[in-house]
Design an enzyme around this catalytic site. Structure first.
Site, PDB file in Angstrom:
ATOM      1  N   HIS A   1      -0.684   3.803  -0.824  1.00 38.59           N
ATOM      2  CA  HIS A   1      -1.156   2.792   0.366  1.00 38.59           C
ATOM      3  C   HIS A   1      -0.175   2.104   0.933  1.00 38.59           C
ATOM      4  CE1 HIS A   1      -1.248  -0.413  -3.087  1.00 38.59           C
ATOM      5  NE2 HIS A   1      -1.018  -1.027  -2.116  1.00 38.59           N
TER       6      HIS A   1
ATOM      7  N   ASP B   1      -1.605   6.474  -7.026  1.00 35.18           N
ATOM      8  CA  ASP B   1      -1.178   5.774  -5.979  1.00 35.18           C
ATOM      9  C   ASP B   1       0.250   5.480  -5.690  1.00 35.18           C
ATOM     10  OD1 ASP B   1      -1.165   4.225  -3.725  1.00 35.18           O
ATOM     11  OD2 ASP B   1      -2.365   2.562  -4.705  1.00 35.18           O
TER      12      ASP B   1
ATOM     13  N   SER C   1       2.799  -4.418  -4.601  1.00 32.84           N
ATOM     14  CA  SER C   1       2.317  -3.068  -4.573  1.00 32.84           C
ATOM     15  C   SER C   1       3.746  -2.031  -4.364  1.00 32.84           C
ATOM     16  CB  SER C   1       1.414  -2.739  -3.163  1.00 32.84           C
ATOM     17  OG  SER C   1       0.446  -3.303  -3.488  1.00 32.84           O
TER      18      SER C   1
END
Length: 740
Positions: free
Chosen positions: A85, A221, A652
């Site tokens: 992402h 991810d 992240s």
């Protein structure tokens, strides 16, 4: 101001309980503040292995990726790993109908096939320093907030001008502890960052919205990039002459996996937290701010989903919009539940009672800080009068109702005409005209109209009557005519279709301005936003200023009153270390979550054709054949795991690192029950979610047929302290592959 106090507590241990795993710590202070505790929890490294300016250390493998995520270097040739992402924008920008890398994935077969990304950067932290004395020189307690800021800004500019650095380096100075202390960072930003590989979104974003903030999780991810430098290994703009960057350190990769109780460390750039708020701020979040936002978004999402279920075409248009609205909606629900479950308000009150007891027992401290906490809580309570209307106004004007959100574009045309004339207005009109096709391609008036009616009725029935403006009153929200009145408002709007917008934009400047100003929906928008700007925003700003000033004093007071406690600074997008342990958790009665998920769980969630849970045939085939290569554990592919590391947005893509300094996973989310960790970390339910590095390697190698990428990495088995932890890596070496 309080530097002497801070220097005192840097060298002492806490007498107040802090949960193991709590805190986002500055890496250059680990030796004084955290090293012993980290080693007692199982860490096998020293603080110097993590942060050193004299030789390669873990911090030299960590970058701020694109300004909002974290990435890590995993090879001696600048190979960079981050979340899918985080790299999604670049993956999407390279996609086309012929080469849809979002749907099919991308794997460069050689460095020549790696794709450039203009504007994408990777920033290293070279060194850190405490510059509080220089920045706060001349600052006194008698200064107003604006006077203090002026002095700080002046000192900061002088410091940046004189601080020694290389021509290709930059200086960043940030405030910590609510403005009581300042640290300087010397940075190097690399501007040639190329896409190397990414799985298809069905793997890299598996679960999309439903699984967001949720455990158990089954998302791989990740995406991969490479940093390029000039021939001297220095930052440079993109050039075909650039060469792969040679890092001072890269992270070896452990093939041994994890088990319950293992030490874990997350290294990255967390965005924002507020751990030291007073009790009334916690109450405001729990009882006022979050409930309003959740209620409005619940209604908006219910309407969206109703139409999305009924039409595949509508679902395609609104899946990204719904996900964007749902992200905060889901987080705030978990935040509220977590704050209530852990009695965050009660804990703050007990903390404040102890604070006052100690403060009142010390005459000097009482004279200095007496009344600071009481004034702070009082100003938060006063600000409560404006919290509900603020949340209603911003959610309606900026988030959930598309027509109102984009009237700001037409308002900008009117403002341009009135301030700068027709020529400037028409330049902006051309931009609006080019924006229109993309907007209307994914716009459904029936959804926007129904959402408008529902949310404005909630507004009408819930806010104080002084905020019911003329345009809303004329719609008669609680009458039988309300729906028809809303329809008439939309019928007359220039933003209800592309055709009407284009008819508007071809008008001459004066006619264009007058037409916009006579549009009933624009008049409605202007009344609502002008009311917010006049009645609400100034008061919000007033009390935010009072609370900010109060927090500065209260933060200083806390650190003097609790002189034996270790205080970690709130996150502010600077490099931090957080550490904890792999740990399962039980969020509620009769429910316990294990710490690891497997590929079996991916298959259990598989729904053919579903945009969230569909899977590519090749992954299913690999699973059915058990073609797992060296990446399985007891015949199963590990997918994700959880631990007690204290993380937030900005983490992240952060590496999950084991006790020896090896990469074991990639941080990408938090569990729903623990999203309140931005205000109240509690190790009983706060968990960060990481994709297991073995699943990443399996996808690269077996699914992507890109073993050449894996071959760049240093795979470590069995675990050991990485040879590159204290010295600059000489190249890539391999150890035996993992057990099957």
């Amino acid at each position: 101001m309080i530097k002497s106090i801070i220097l005192t507590f840097l060298f002492v241990f806490s007498s107040l309980p802090i949960f193991a795993g709590e805190g986002m710590w500055l890496p250059f202070l680990l030796q004084q503040m955290n090293e012993k505790e980290m080693q007692s929890m199982g860490m096998k490294m020293s603080a110097e292995d993590i942060y050193s300016v004299n030789k390669g250390s873990l911090k030299d493998a960590i970058v701020q990726f694109g300004g909002g995520c974290t990435g890590e270097i995993i090879s001696g040739s600048g190979l960079l790993l981050t979340n899918h992402h985080c790299g999604y924008g670049q993956i999407q920008s390279h996609s086309s109908l012929e080469n849809n890398y979002v749907d099919k994935g991308f794997w460069a077969k050689s460095q020549k096939e790696e794709l450039s990304n203009p504007g994408l950067t990777a920033t290293f932290i070279i060194s850190m320093a405490d510059v509080s004395t220089s920045i706060l020189k001349g600052v006194t307690d008698k200064m107003s907030a604006s006077e203090k800021q002026s002095m700080v800004d002046k000192n900061m500019e002088q410091l940046k001008k004189n601080y020694a650095k290389e021509s290709y380096q930059e200086i960043l100075v940030r405030s910590f502890y609510k403005g009581n202390q300042y640290y300087l960072f010397v940075t190097e930003t690399y501007r040639d960052v190329r896409l190397v590989g990414a799985p298809p979104s069905s793997i890299g974003n598996f679960g999309v919205d439903t699984d967001n903030w949720i455990w158990p999780r089954h998302t791989c991810d990740f995406s991969m990039f490479r940093i390029y430098a000039d021939k001297n290994n220095k930052p440079a703009d993109y050039s075909s002459d650039n060469v792969p960057f040679k890092p001072r350190h890269f992270l070896p990769i452990s093939m041994d996996g994890i088990k319950e109780g293992d030490f874990t460390m997350v290294f990255g750039f967390p965005g924002s937290t507020n751990e030291y708020l007073p009790s009334e701020s916690i109450k405001q979040i729990t009882d006022l701010s979050d409930p309003v936002k959740v209620a409005l978004r619940t209604r908006a999402l219910d309407i969206m989903h109703k139409y999305m279920v009924a039409s595949e075409a509508v679902k395609i248009k609104y899946v990204t919009k719904a996900a964007g609205i749902s992200n905060g909606w889901k987080k705030w629900q978990g935040e509220m539940e977590g704050l209530k479950k852990t009695d965050a308000f009660g804990k703050k009150q007990k903390y404040e009672a102890e604070y006052n007891r100690l403060l009142n027992s010390n005459a000097a401290l009482k004279a200095k800080y007496g009344g600071v906490l009481e004034d702070l809580n009082a100003n938060v309570i006063k600000s409560n009068d404006y919290v509900k209307i603020r949340e209603y106004s911003l959610e309606i004007l900026r988030t959930n109702i598309e027509m109102l959100r984009y009237y700001s574009k037409l308002d900008a045309l009117v403002n341009a005409f009135e301030k700068n004339g027709g020529e400037e207005m028409m330049k902006k009109a051309d931009a609006v005209k080019s924006w229109g096709p993309g907007y209307f391609k994914n716009y459904e008036r029936k959804i926007d109209e129904e959402t408008f009616a529902a949310l404005l009725q909630m507004y009408y029935n819930d806010v104080d009557k002084e905020y019911i403006f003329k345009g809303l009153e004329s719609l008669a929200p609680n009458s039988d005519q309300y729906t028809a009145n809303v329809k008439a408002l939309f019928d007359a709007s220039y933003l209800n279709s592309e055709e009407k917008l284009n008819e508007l934009l071809i008008k001459k400047p004066e006619d264009l301005a007058n037409s916009i100003k006579s549009d009933p929906a624009y008049i409605f928008y202007k009344e609502m936003i002008d009311q917010y700007n006049v009645k609400v925003a100034p008061n919000v700003t007033l009390y935010e200023g009072k609370v900010t000033s109060g927090m500065e004093r209260y933060m200083a007071a806390q650190m003097e009153v609790f002189k034996d406690r270790k205080f970690y600074p709130d996150a502010n997008s600077t490099l931090r270390v957080t550490y904890g342990k792999v740990n399962s958790y039980a969020p509620r009665d009769a429910v316990k979550y294990e710490f690891q998920t497997y590929l079996d769980g991916v298959m259990e969630k598989y729904i053919p054709g579903n945009y969230e849970f569909d899977l590519p045939p090749k992954l299913i085939e690999l699973y059915e054949k058990k073609d797992f290569g060296p990446y399985a554990e007891n015949g199963k592919i590990p997918v994700a795991f959880i631990a007690t590391n204290h993380t937030t947005g900005g983490n992240s893509g952060s590496p999950a690192i084991d006790a020896y300094g090896n990469l074991i996973g990639l941080n990408f989310d938090r569990v729903w029950e623990g999203t309140m960790s931005d205000y109240n970390y509690d190790a009983s339910i706060c968990r960060n979610i990481m994709v297991d590095i073995r699943y990443v390697l399996f996808i690269i190698d077996k699914y992507g047929d890109a073993k050449h990428i894996v071959d760049e990495m240093k795979l470590v088995h069995p675990k050991s302290k990485p040879t590159g932890a204290k010295t600059t890596p000489k190249g890539v070496t391999k150890k035996p592959s993992a057990k099957k």
